[in-house]
Write a protein that holds these residues in place. Sequence first.
Motif, mmCIF file in Angstrom:
data_model
loop_
_atom_site.group_PDB
_atom_site.id
_atom_site.type_symbol
_atom_site.label_atom_id
_atom_site.label_comp_id
_atom_site.label_asym_id
_atom_site.label_seq_id
_atom_site.Cartn_x
_atom_site.Cartn_y
_atom_site.Cartn_z
ATOM 1 N N HIS A 60 0.769 -1.185 -0.029
ATOM 2 C CA HIS A 60 -0.167 -0.149 0.227
ATOM 3 C C HIS A 60 0.932 1.126 0.107
ATOM 4 O O HIS A 60 0.889 2.022 1.001
ATOM 5 C CB HIS A 60 -1.100 0.039 1.075
ATOM 6 N N PHE A 61 1.586 1.326 -1.160
ATOM 7 C CA PHE A 61 2.515 2.608 -1.113
ATOM 8 C C PHE A 61 1.722 3.916 -1.354
ATOM 9 O O PHE A 61 0.512 3.894 -1.873
ATOM 10 C CB PHE A 61 3.498 2.269 -2.443
ATOM 11 N N ILE A 62 2.201 4.974 -1.098
ATOM 12 C CA ILE A 62 1.680 6.361 -1.292
ATOM 13 C C ILE A 62 2.400 7.196 -1.996
ATOM 14 O O ILE A 62 3.613 7.313 -2.012
ATOM 15 C CB ILE A 62 1.328 6.692 0.125
ATOM 16 N N GLU A 63 1.772 7.830 -2.919
ATOM 17 C CA GLU A 63 2.666 8.867 -3.988
ATOM 18 C C GLU A 63 3.122 10.061 -3.358
ATOM 19 O O GLU A 63 2.509 10.716 -2.327
ATOM 20 C CB GLU A 63 1.761 9.219 -5.116
ATOM 21 N N ARG A 64 4.418 10.408 -3.371
ATOM 22 C CA ARG A 64 5.157 11.781 -2.862
ATOM 23 C C ARG A 64 5.157 12.599 -4.045
ATOM 24 O O ARG A 64 4.728 13.770 -3.638
ATOM 25 C CB ARG A 64 6.511 11.118 -2.235
ATOM 26 N N ASN A 65 5.521 12.085 -5.173
ATOM 27 C CA ASN A 65 5.289 13.349 -6.448
ATOM 28 C C ASN A 65 5.090 12.643 -7.410
ATOM 29 O O ASN A 65 5.249 11.299 -7.722
ATOM 30 C CB ASN A 65 6.992 13.797 -6.389
ATOM 31 N N PRO A 66 4.285 13.263 -8.403
ATOM 32 C CA PRO A 66 3.833 14.527 -8.153
ATOM 33 C C PRO A 66 2.554 14.868 -7.312
ATOM 34 O O PRO A 66 2.375 16.080 -6.910
ATOM 35 C CB PRO A 66 3.652 15.113 -9.657
ATOM 36 N N ASN A 67 1.859 13.786 -7.055
ATOM 37 C CA ASN A 67 0.588 14.000 -6.382
ATOM 38 C C ASN A 67 0.591 13.483 -4.907
ATOM 39 O O ASN A 67 0.383 12.272 -4.536
ATOM 40 C CB ASN A 67 -0.718 13.096 -7.125
ATOM 41 N N ASN A 68 1.113 14.308 -4.093
ATOM 42 C CA ASN A 68 1.741 13.904 -2.823
ATOM 43 C C ASN A 68 0.116 13.473 -2.003
ATOM 44 O O ASN A 68 -0.689 14.073 -1.690
ATOM 45 C CB ASN A 68 1.945 15.188 -2.152
ATOM 46 N N GLY A 69 0.282 12.153 -1.354
ATOM 47 C CA GLY A 69 -0.550 11.706 -0.635
ATOM 48 C C GLY A 69 -1.621 10.764 -1.494
ATOM 49 O O GLY A 69 -2.584 9.938 -0.906
ATOM 50 N N LYS A 70 -1.583 10.662 -2.656
ATOM 51 C CA LYS A 70 -2.335 9.797 -3.544
ATOM 52 C C LYS A 70 -2.024 8.262 -3.474
ATOM 53 O O LYS A 70 -0.928 8.008 -3.577
ATOM 54 C CB LYS A 70 -2.204 10.176 -4.926
ATOM 55 N N PRO A 71 -2.900 7.344 -3.206
ATOM 56 C CA PRO A 71 -2.724 5.938 -3.176
ATOM 57 C C PRO A 71 -2.216 5.556 -4.467
ATOM 58 O O PRO A 71 -2.505 6.063 -5.623
ATOM 59 C CB PRO A 71 -4.054 5.183 -2.835
ATOM 60 N N GLU A 72 -1.307 4.461 -4.183
ATOM 61 C CA GLU A 72 -0.793 3.744 -5.656
ATOM 62 C C GLU A 72 -1.809 3.330 -6.540
ATOM 63 O O GLU A 72 -2.827 2.912 -6.095
ATOM 64 C CB GLU A 72 0.222 2.902 -5.234
ATOM 65 N N SER A 73 -1.568 3.277 -7.677
ATOM 66 C CA SER A 73 -2.200 2.450 -8.662
ATOM 67 C C SER A 73 -2.078 1.047 -8.668
ATOM 68 O O SER A 73 -0.974 0.490 -8.437
ATOM 69 C CB SER A 73 -2.128 3.051 -10.152
ATOM 70 N N GLN A 74 -3.097 0.305 -8.649
ATOM 71 C CA GLN A 74 -2.972 -1.017 -8.749
ATOM 72 C C GLN A 74 -2.265 -1.720 -9.878
ATOM 73 O O GLN A 74 -1.903 -2.685 -9.758
ATOM 74 C CB GLN A 74 -4.523 -1.830 -8.525
ATOM 75 N N ASP A 75 -2.244 -0.920 -10.966
ATOM 76 C CA ASP A 75 -1.288 -1.397 -12.281
ATOM 77 C C ASP A 75 0.069 -1.394 -11.868
ATOM 78 O O ASP A 75 0.826 -2.108 -12.360
ATOM 79 C CB ASP A 75 -1.475 -0.396 -13.408
ATOM 80 N N PHE A 76 0.399 -0.253 -10.732
ATOM 81 C CA PHE A 76 1.755 -0.020 -10.225
ATOM 82 C C PHE A 76 2.086 -0.668 -8.765
ATOM 83 O O PHE A 76 2.694 0.130 -8.138
ATOM 84 C CB PHE A 76 2.163 1.185 -10.723
ATOM 85 N N LYS A 77 1.560 -1.459 -8.443
ATOM 86 C CA LYS A 77 1.553 -2.184 -7.167
ATOM 87 C C LYS A 77 2.894 -2.534 -6.675
ATOM 88 O O LYS A 77 3.483 -2.973 -7.323
ATOM 89 C CB LYS A 77 0.602 -3.177 -6.833
ATOM 90 N N THR A 78 3.282 -2.042 -5.483
ATOM 91 C CA THR A 78 4.448 -2.535 -5.044
ATOM 92 C C THR A 78 4.388 -3.269 -3.623
ATOM 93 O O THR A 78 3.722 -2.896 -2.905
ATOM 94 C CB THR A 78 5.179 -1.170 -4.737
ATOM 95 N N THR A 79 5.121 -4.386 -3.493
ATOM 96 C CA THR A 79 5.042 -5.238 -2.285
ATOM 97 C C THR A 79 6.520 -5.487 -1.855
ATOM 98 O O THR A 79 7.512 -5.614 -2.977
ATOM 99 C CB THR A 79 4.406 -6.473 -2.364
#
Length: 808
Positions: A60-79
Amino acid sequence: MKLIFTTFLLLLSFIKTNSQTVAKDSISRKKITITKISSAPKIDGILDEEVWKNAAVAEHFIERNPNNGKPESQDFKTTVKVLYDDTGVYFGATMYDPNPENIQKQLAERDNIGNDDVFGITINGYDDHQQAVLFFVQASGVQADAKIMSTANDDFSWNAVWFSAVKINENGWTVEMKIPYSELRFPKKDIQKWGINFVRLIQKTNQNLTWNFVDNKKATYLMYDGILDGIQNIQPPLRLSLTPYFSTYLNNFDGKTTTNFNGGMDIKYGINDAFTFDMTLIPDFGQTNFDNSILNLGPFEQQFDEQRSFFTEGTELFNKGNLFYSRRIGGNPSRYPETSVDEKVTEYPAKVKLFNAFKISGRTNKGLGIGFFNGITEKMEAQIQNEKTGETRKEVVEPWTNYNVLVLDQRFHENSSVTLVNTNVVRDGNFRDANSTAFLWNINDKKNIYNYFGAIKGSWVMDDGTKFGSRGQVGFAKNSGKNQFKFDGNFVTKNWDINDLGFSTSTNFANYNSYYGYRILEPTKKFNNIYLNFNVNYYHRLEPYLFTNLVINHNNQFTNKNFRSYGGGFEFTPFGENDIYEPRTEGRFLKTPSYLNTWIWTESDSRKKFQYNLNFDYYAYNEKGRNLVSPSMYLRYRFSDKFNTVWRFNPSFSNNENGFAGKEGTEIYMGKRQRNTYENSFTSQYTFNDKMSLSLAFRHYYSDVTYKSFFTLNQDGTLTSTNNFDKNLNGTYNSWNVDLRYSWWFAPGSQLTLMYRNAVQDYLGISRMKFKDNFSTLFNEPMVNNISLKLTYYLNYNQAKNWFKKKE
């Protein structure tokens, strides 16, 4: 010095007494509990071992840039999965990508970030939000590492020995990593609690994501790490490594060919869990990068960057307070020999030899950082010949010299610090000695909104008596949110002098600065971010008082939705300047007319094969015919993931500037001059794989100056035309350097480097030569040609111990 030291001890006592009374900022922290294993996975980039199946997972990564605070896209999920054993910590990361064929994976040299997708880990073994080590693995397989600080004084010259592998598959790409305990710092406790965060960079979307949310609007990155829990009952290994080197050089200059062989060693020893001892014995810096020398017509010496790895790695403590300029160690001799009418100097050492150097640095689990540096340089002599008798003699131009730096840096409340720095130079015999001391403070409120900073510094030079000088600063700033500001004041007395082990230029002045900044970090309809700032700076001579300058400045920067950046600004001095340095005489000053400086720049998207940066800078002075034009150009083309080139071109044209020409008795002469400068540099690199590369660096610097007329300087700073000064000061300076380097990292921490160097420079007492004639003259000068081969091999005690066990 006694007052500064006493103040530091009192404040340190207050901090230790009250540090537990301040509440921590309520930043949300994710937590992951790690699992211990008895069988280690193979580091091959494939997470197929049984041990990974039950590993703890960070997601459940969270975007820092450019959209600070936006949850990651499921297409680009990271574990990320984590494990540990008695030797180190293991990480297995999976970066999903719907188009794995477009994953960016440009090859680069170690510690250089290319046009790559990146996975990274930051680990803070003391969980103090103030320091961490960073480990990056790029999709190309190239490693990068650094020490990062809450003060942004990051150290990317730090190199650790760790293991990683990547694999691109149909779902994206995966990373396996092992970080040995020997590369980490953590307290000696039965149960460990570390600060940790994971980072992912996606080049094609220009996204930066983190596991634990990082709020860009306030505080620093390190304040937002998560928690790694569960490591128990491990014994940190003995941290001892040796890096012996062998090098050989073939030199050709002015028809003479010489060879030499060198050998030496770097030693790194972990004194305990927090402190490290580093030492270099018989160092060899023959393969460092060349210095970017210029034609310096100003009143102060040129400052060069440090190129020697021993003086760049692990020096974050020693750089506090700006009292330590490591190029002083092994620099130029401090004296030139005195000669009679019949004598001439036949041999003069260009550099002082470094005999050895060591440093001890680390930080306790209560936040006290301690750094101690010591270096010793050898005695150097010049040879003088009597031209009548033919007799020769030697004179010491630099004696045996000892250099010391001591730093005590106490951190508290997770985001603040006070620091004591002392530097000391002791020379043998009747040469001058020097000492400097600084007390610094950098205090943030608990919400990381407001910052209070300052410094008190003193310098003592012992040479036929003691000369004392001082410097001070105090300031207040707001560093969070859209609206930021800063106010500070500084003073420097005329006897301030730290140039035996530091670098100082301007003295006897005070200045007062104000700054307002406005920033938009969240994307708007047209822009990803916007930065604006306004600055007002007032300067005056300290003793006796004299107004010197008022500078008003504005900067702006915009990045649009296509990740193109552009900006510009202006600066003006409404009242002109009373320059107290250009006359090179205490108490005198030169009146300089007011100017309006405007600039504009643009930079293209760095993800593209072709990238450019164009800048145009123009100064218009309130004086007929006087201006300065300074454009610059940066062009980079990436032919493939293995091959890229960069060309930089920086011309500058200064018309009708006034500068110091000379002194005769009490008369000071100034000259009106035209100066044209051209700087061309070209770098290229072909990277065979993640461990082998071939790189080329070329620079040609050319500057000529033509004096049109001369003036005498009046007591009120104005100029009067004169015909009494008839010296020819016209000149042309050329500097040409070529470095061709092959590097092979054949084992962890071990490197083979083959280098060819070509260099030549000249200065001629004429100007405005034709371009063709200028090159012909330059290449008629004796040229340095150098071929060198250097081998360094990393030996870790724990690894060597296992070798002997296997043999038994």
